[in-house]
Design a protein around this motif. Structure first.
Motif, PDB file in Angstrom:
ATOM      1  N   CYS B 403      52.253  12.744  17.261  1.00 11.00           N
ATOM      2  CA  CYS B 403      52.073  13.054  18.528  1.00 11.00           C
ATOM      3  C   CYS B 403      52.864  14.378  18.760  1.00 11.00           C
ATOM      4  O   CYS B 403      53.919  14.302  18.672  1.00 11.00           O
ATOM      5  CB  CYS B 403      52.276  12.087  19.492  1.00 11.00           C
ATOM      6  SG  CYS B 403      51.290  10.516  19.542  1.00 11.00           S
ATOM      7  N   ILE B 404      52.503  15.324  19.032  1.00 13.86           N
ATOM      8  CA  ILE B 404      52.977  16.755  19.487  1.00 13.86           C
ATOM      9  C   ILE B 404      53.173  16.585  20.986  1.00 13.86           C
ATOM     10  O   ILE B 404      52.329  16.599  21.761  1.00 13.86           O
ATOM     11  CB  ILE B 404      52.176  17.758  19.028  1.00 13.86           C
ATOM     12  CG1 ILE B 404      51.977  17.843  17.538  1.00 13.86           C
ATOM     13  CG2 ILE B 404      52.867  18.939  19.481  1.00 13.86           C
ATOM     14  CD1 ILE B 404      51.046  18.718  17.083  1.00 13.86           C
ATOM     15  N   PRO B 405      54.428  16.726  21.491  1.00 16.03           N
ATOM     16  CA  PRO B 405      54.624  16.613  22.952  1.00 16.03           C
ATOM     17  C   PRO B 405      54.348  18.152  23.497  1.00 16.03           C
ATOM     18  O   PRO B 405      54.176  18.937  22.913  1.00 16.03           O
ATOM     19  CB  PRO B 405      56.150  16.558  23.060  1.00 16.03           C
ATOM     20  CG  PRO B 405      56.846  17.158  21.717  1.00 16.03           C
ATOM     21  CD  PRO B 405      55.720  16.934  20.863  1.00 16.03           C
ATOM     22  N   ALA B 406      54.077  18.213  24.910  1.00 15.86           N
ATOM     23  CA  ALA B 406      53.713  19.228  25.513  1.00 15.86           C
ATOM     24  C   ALA B 406      54.734  20.542  25.395  1.00 15.86           C
ATOM     25  O   ALA B 406      54.156  21.616  25.393  1.00 15.86           O
ATOM     26  CB  ALA B 406      53.371  18.871  26.956  1.00 15.86           C
ATOM     27  N   ALA B 436      48.534   9.083  31.821  1.00 17.68           N
ATOM     28  CA  ALA B 436      47.882   7.886  31.635  1.00 17.68           C
ATOM     29  C   ALA B 436      48.432   7.023  30.243  1.00 17.68           C
ATOM     30  O   ALA B 436      48.423   6.036  30.396  1.00 17.68           O
ATOM     31  CB  ALA B 436      46.752   7.670  32.248  1.00 17.68           C
ATOM     32  N   SER B 437      48.817   7.685  29.105  1.00 19.05           N
ATOM     33  CA  SER B 437      48.840   7.235  28.007  1.00 19.05           C
ATOM     34  C   SER B 437      50.389   7.042  27.929  1.00 19.05           C
ATOM     35  O   SER B 437      51.115   7.478  27.997  1.00 19.05           O
ATOM     36  CB  SER B 437      48.458   8.093  27.015  1.00 19.05           C
ATOM     37  OG  SER B 437      47.063   8.441  26.862  1.00 19.05           O
ATOM     38  N   ASP B 438      50.752   5.545  27.640  1.00 15.00           N
ATOM     39  CA  ASP B 438      51.810   5.006  27.309  1.00 15.00           C
ATOM     40  C   ASP B 438      52.076   5.147  25.654  1.00 15.00           C
ATOM     41  O   ASP B 438      51.457   4.716  24.879  1.00 15.00           O
ATOM     42  CB  ASP B 438      51.757   3.641  27.354  1.00 15.00           C
ATOM     43  CG  ASP B 438      53.198   2.860  26.965  1.00 15.00           C
ATOM     44  OD1 ASP B 438      53.834   3.578  26.383  1.00 15.00           O
ATOM     45  OD2 ASP B 438      53.273   1.564  27.489  1.00 15.00           O
ATOM     46  N   MET B 439      52.964   6.113  25.398  1.00 16.20           N
ATOM     47  CA  MET B 439      53.400   6.554  24.132  1.00 16.20           C
ATOM     48  C   MET B 439      53.323   5.324  23.101  1.00 16.20           C
ATOM     49  O   MET B 439      53.222   5.379  21.974  1.00 16.20           O
ATOM     50  CB  MET B 439      54.346   7.729  23.941  1.00 16.20           C
ATOM     51  CG  MET B 439      53.880   9.019  24.773  1.00 16.20           C
ATOM     52  SD  MET B 439      52.080   9.380  24.486  1.00 16.20           S
ATOM     53  CE  MET B 439      52.195  10.168  23.207  1.00 16.20           C
ATOM     54  N   VAL B 440      54.338   4.430  23.404  1.00 17.70           N
ATOM     55  CA  VAL B 440      54.449   3.130  22.702  1.00 17.70           C
ATOM     56  C   VAL B 440      53.275   2.677  22.479  1.00 17.70           C
ATOM     57  O   VAL B 440      52.971   2.110  21.095  1.00 17.70           O
ATOM     58  CB  VAL B 440      55.532   2.324  23.474  1.00 17.70           C
ATOM     59  CG1 VAL B 440      56.031   1.252  22.418  1.00 17.70           C
ATOM     60  CG2 VAL B 440      56.646   3.084  24.179  1.00 17.70           C
ATOM     61  N   ASP B 441      52.513   2.643  23.342  1.00 13.76           N
ATOM     62  CA  ASP B 441      51.273   1.710  23.101  1.00 13.76           C
ATOM     63  C   ASP B 441      50.293   2.672  22.214  1.00 13.76           C
ATOM     64  O   ASP B 441      49.764   1.809  21.310  1.00 13.76           O
ATOM     65  CB  ASP B 441      50.733   1.426  24.464  1.00 13.76           C
ATOM     66  CG  ASP B 441      49.430   0.499  24.161  1.00 13.76           C
ATOM     67  OD1 ASP B 441      49.633  -0.623  23.773  1.00 13.76           O
ATOM     68  OD2 ASP B 441      48.143   0.813  24.611  1.00 13.76           O
ATOM     69  N   ASN B 509      53.906   7.251  10.634  1.00 19.00           N
ATOM     70  CA  ASN B 509      54.303   8.735  11.218  1.00 19.00           C
ATOM     71  C   ASN B 509      54.264   8.618  12.519  1.00 19.00           C
ATOM     72  O   ASN B 509      54.876   9.305  13.204  1.00 19.00           O
ATOM     73  CB  ASN B 509      53.307   9.498  10.514  1.00 19.00           C
ATOM     74  CG  ASN B 509      53.897  10.174   9.105  1.00 19.00           C
ATOM     75  OD1 ASN B 509      54.904   9.657   8.877  1.00 19.00           O
ATOM     76  ND2 ASN B 509      52.947  10.881   8.496  1.00 19.00           N
ATOM     77  N   PRO B 510      52.940   7.970  13.195  1.00 19.11           N
ATOM     78  CA  PRO B 510      52.685   8.150  14.597  1.00 19.11           C
ATOM     79  C   PRO B 510      54.102   7.535  15.327  1.00 19.11           C
ATOM     80  O   PRO B 510      54.472   7.852  16.576  1.00 19.11           O
ATOM     81  CB  PRO B 510      51.572   7.275  14.897  1.00 19.11           C
ATOM     82  CG  PRO B 510      50.878   7.158  13.622  1.00 19.11           C
ATOM     83  CD  PRO B 510      51.698   7.481  12.467  1.00 19.11           C
ATOM     84  N   THR B 514      56.457   9.401  17.790  1.00 17.40           N
ATOM     85  CA  THR B 514      56.679   9.171  19.136  1.00 17.40           C
ATOM     86  C   THR B 514      58.282   8.833  19.487  1.00 17.40           C
ATOM     87  O   THR B 514      58.521   9.015  20.576  1.00 17.40           O
ATOM     88  CB  THR B 514      55.812   7.997  19.720  1.00 17.40           C
ATOM     89  OG1 THR B 514      55.680   6.967  18.748  1.00 17.40           O
ATOM     90  CG2 THR B 514      54.394   8.428  19.823  1.00 17.40           C
ATOM     91  N   LEU B 515      58.914   8.028  18.454  1.00 19.42           N
ATOM     92  CA  LEU B 515      60.210   7.846  18.452  1.00 19.42           C
ATOM     93  C   LEU B 515      61.098   9.238  18.612  1.00 19.42           C
ATOM     94  O   LEU B 515      62.167   9.155  19.376  1.00 19.42           O
ATOM     95  CB  LEU B 515      60.861   7.174  17.342  1.00 19.42           C
ATOM     96  CG  LEU B 515      60.471   5.473  17.081  1.00 19.42           C
ATOM     97  CD1 LEU B 515      61.085   5.018  15.931  1.00 19.42           C
ATOM     98  CD2 LEU B 515      61.802   5.188  18.260  1.00 19.42           C
TER      99      LEU B 515
END
Lengths: 174, 550
Positions: B403-406, B436-441, B509-510, B514-515
């Motif tokens: 996941c690439i952050p904004a 709305a997306s919870d990154m841990v989820d 990787n995901p 996210t970590l």
């Protein structure tokens, strides 16, 4: 001097049930010259003819392709596409790919559980509806998507799905 | 078949084309929105209006803006209509004469379309995928002719090497090097395999290419076959793509009839047959050794490499395995020259890449851009930004990516840059997420995917993904403590370093990405009290909780 019995390959016997679909399956296998490496193609054909893969059917395939039954069973259970149990009269496949997940596929599954009382991989007790999930049906542009009896529907909301289910499940939860 | 015959077919096709062509997308996205009925409506309306010979309604492949389908484009003026209903179809025909059209009109020069390139998708939405003549009229099979009649196999390999084309399946291995390895490895038979087992959730580039322009992929495969000395090709397509399988089957038949595939391609001693193998729903089969096991009719379990497929592949023979998009790039490289191709993109990543822009973004659909385009241009320029709210992250590379952050949206999209920030290019899925997306989820979602799809052959992947999923679930549920975080991280590295194939090696990787960028979200979910939360043990008797005797 006794002569050796003819070494001709014994042709596999036709299925004793006399079900015509076995004949069609044999034709499909013949198209692949009964090659063992065509196993997946043959299983696809078998599932199309019978709807699901019964153990007896797997044995029939194993005999014709000269494969050990364990190998046929191993392949049939490895791939998600092959069903070893019969499915309901209707199927509802909810795509749970990333795009559908982000756009609320879990809401659709919750709606199905509410309306039909069954979750992913289950069939209603009256055998009318099977709920399945797919990893991604490649319809991400129109997420969230479901496949109702083979027809893809995009931009589905929980309410719209519940309305679609009305004809398929007896009113209310099961 | 000679070049003159090819030109004759193209000429006949062009002569038969009426002045106005109304093209309706019938690829899977639009098809699910009744595109077939729209097409019938257009055909009927054109016939009713007595426009036979002047206007023709045809079925074409993807017109890119999938979320607004069915899409209809009028050629030659390029007018594009979105959300065309079967009822509105007659008004599109009436609109040709200036009448009002009951459908949304899109601007073909708008940001979604103007920002895009057209190499792989050059014919998508233009040629009729179910008619080989239409492809030939768009200069189709000229590259194959040039390769087999005017070039030696070594020259073809050299051209692909010089173009700088890299594998479009995600890993980015130089295509020319792979071809050269297969070409030099000895073998009685060799094989060319096209990997169309597009398993990444949230990606449909290969489906679109196969549904829109199947001949281009076949032509690329045949050129590859000639270059490496293979006479048999396989396309391994997902079973989830029935329309792609149909159109590919039709394309193979049509090409065979014209002598463009089969024995003596273009009257040369070169033979090339293509067969389709249909996948049966196993993500791991996108891994090359698992894919080959599946083609040979077995369980799709990977085997250790080396030996690589280029040395010992299908039935122990040298096998060339490339992605759909890689093959689709080849005809253009041969036709227009490697230098032309190398002129697009960045120093190390040449050419264009097709992405599927989906998720919480205004314009979702198929996007082709030169490599090196900043992510921001794709997501905010072409995609039109997030639908209400701000973009939080962009996920690339599916369950193997990150996941690439904004704040990193200005990263150029090429193999190296995405790798550096902990993601991968992948096959081309690009999912935009908002607040709305919870990154841990999200991390848990991908881990659940890998856990389900693990083939079970090696322990780190089979058991590791289950444990990782449990840990992530504990964190999501708020039952985890700081020690769980440490365990999560060390287990991620263990699974990454010790798994047998790409699925296990990339499964963490995901979570890792996210970590790296959203650690605060993880930490906010950790419990703060020091009490140890153990699962409550309830003894059972015959499945029902045992009652304590008073």
């Amino acid at each position: 001097m006794p002569t050796a019995p003819p070494a001709a390959e014994a042709r596999p016997v036709p299925h004793p049930s006399g079900d015509k679909r076995f004949k069609l399956l044999e034709v499909a296998m013949k198209k692949h010259q009964f090659r063992p490496d065509a196993l997946i193609e043959v299983l696809h054909a078998a599932q199309q003819l019978f709807g699901y893969l019964e153990l007896d059917l797997l044995l029939f395939v194993a005999r014709h392709l000269k494969l050990p039954p364990s190998r046929v069973y191993g392949v049939a259970t490895f791939y998600h596409f092959f069903a070893l149990k019969p499915r309901g009269r209707h199927t509802c496949v909810v795509c749970t790919g990333t795009a559908c997940y982000v756009k609320g596929a879990d809401g659709l599954l919750a709606a199905l559980r509410r309306e039909a009382g069954v979750g992913p991989g289950e069939t209603t007790p009256d055998d009318n509806l099977s709920v399945l999930t797919a990893r991604c049906i490649g319809a991400c542009g129109i997420a969230p998507a479901v496949v109702l009896d083979g027809t893809v529907k995009g931009h589905v909301t929980a309410d719209a799905l519940a309305a679609e289910m009305k004809g398929w499940v007896p009113g209310g939860t099961g | 078949m000679e070049l003159a015959d090819l030109a004759a077919i193209a000429e006949k096709e062009r002569a038969a084309r009426p002045p106005v062509e109304v093209r309706c997308c019938t690829a899977a996205g639009c098809a699910s929105a009744q595109a077939d009925k729209v097409l019938d409506g257009l055909k009927k309306a054109a016939a009713d209006a007595g426009l036979d010979g002047k206007v023709r309604a045809v079925s074409v492949g993807c017109l890119r803006l999938c979320s607004r389908g069915p899409l209809v484009q009028v050629d030659p003026d390029g007018t594009l209509y979105a959300n065309v209903t079967p009822e509105a179809a007659p008004s599109v025909i009436a609109g040709l004469a200036g009448g009002p059209v009951a459908a949304e009109r899109l601007d073909p020069a708008g940001p979604f379309f103007a920002g895009q390139a057209s190499v792989v998708l050059e014919n998508s939405g233009r040629v009729e995928p179910e008619r080989v003549e239409s492809y030939i009229a768009a200069d189709g099979y000229k590259a194959l002719y040039k390769a087999v009649r005017e070039m030696t196999p070594a020259e073809v390999v050299e051209a692909v090497t010089r173009s700088g084309l890299r594998g479009r399946g995600g890993a980015g291995y130089p295509t020319g090097v792979k071809w050269a390895t297969v070409a030099k490895n000895p073998g009685d038979r060799k094989y060319v395999v096209c990997n169309a087992d597009e398993g990444d959730p949230g990606a449909f580039m290969n489906r679109s290419v196969l549904e829109s322009d199947p001949h281009k992929v076949l032509e690329g495969m045949a050129i590859a076959g000639y270059a490496v000395g293979a006479n048999q090709g396989y396309v391994y397509v997902r079973g989830e793509y029935p329309l792609a399988i149909d159109r590919l089957t039709t394309a193979i038949k049509q090409a065979g009839k014209l002598g463009l595939l089969g024995t003596h391609v273009f009257g040369t001693p070169f033979d090339f047959r293509v067969d389709i193998r249909i996948g049966a729903g196993a993500f791991v089969c996108g891994e090359e050794t698992a894919l080959m096991a599946s083609i040979m009719g077995g369980r799709g379990t990977p085997t250790p490499r080396p030996p690589y497929p280029a040395e010992k592949g299908l039935w122990g023979m040298p096998t060339l395995l490339n992605n759909v998009e890689t093959f689709a790039n080849v005809p253009r490289i041969i036709r227009d020259g490697p230098e032309w191709f190398a002129g697009i993109g960045t120093e190390k990543s040449k050419g264009t890449k097709v992405f599927c822009l989906t998720g919480k973004v205004a314009n979702t659909g198929l996007v082709e851009v030169p490599l090196g385009t900043p992510l921001r241009t794709i997501v905010e320029g072409i995609g039109g930004g997030a639908q209400g709210g701000a973009i939080k992250a962009v996920q690339t590379g599916g369950p193997s990516g990150g996941c690439i952050p904004a704040e990193l949206l200005d990263t150029p999209v090429d193999y190296e840059s995405l790798g550096k920030i902990g993601s991968i290019m992948g096959s081309g899925g690009m999912i935009v997420m908002d607040g709305a997306s919870d990154m841990v989820d999200v991390a848990r979602y991908f881990m659940e995917f890998c856990m389900d799809e693990s083939c079970g052959k090696c322990v780190p992947c089979r058991a590791g993904t289950v444990q990782l999923h449990r840990l992530l679930t504990r964190i999501v549920d708020g039952a985890a403590g700081p020690d769980d975080m440490a365990r999560l991280e060390s287990l991620c590295h263990m699974v990454k370093d010790t798994s047998l194939c790409g699925l296990g090696q990339t499964a963490p990787n995901p979570t890792l990405s996210t970590l790296r960028y959203f650690r605060k979200e993880y930490e906010a979910k950790l419990r703060t009290d020091r009490r140890v939360h153990l699962p409550v043990y309830t003894p059972t008797v015959n499945g029902t909780p045992a009652r304590r005797t008073p």
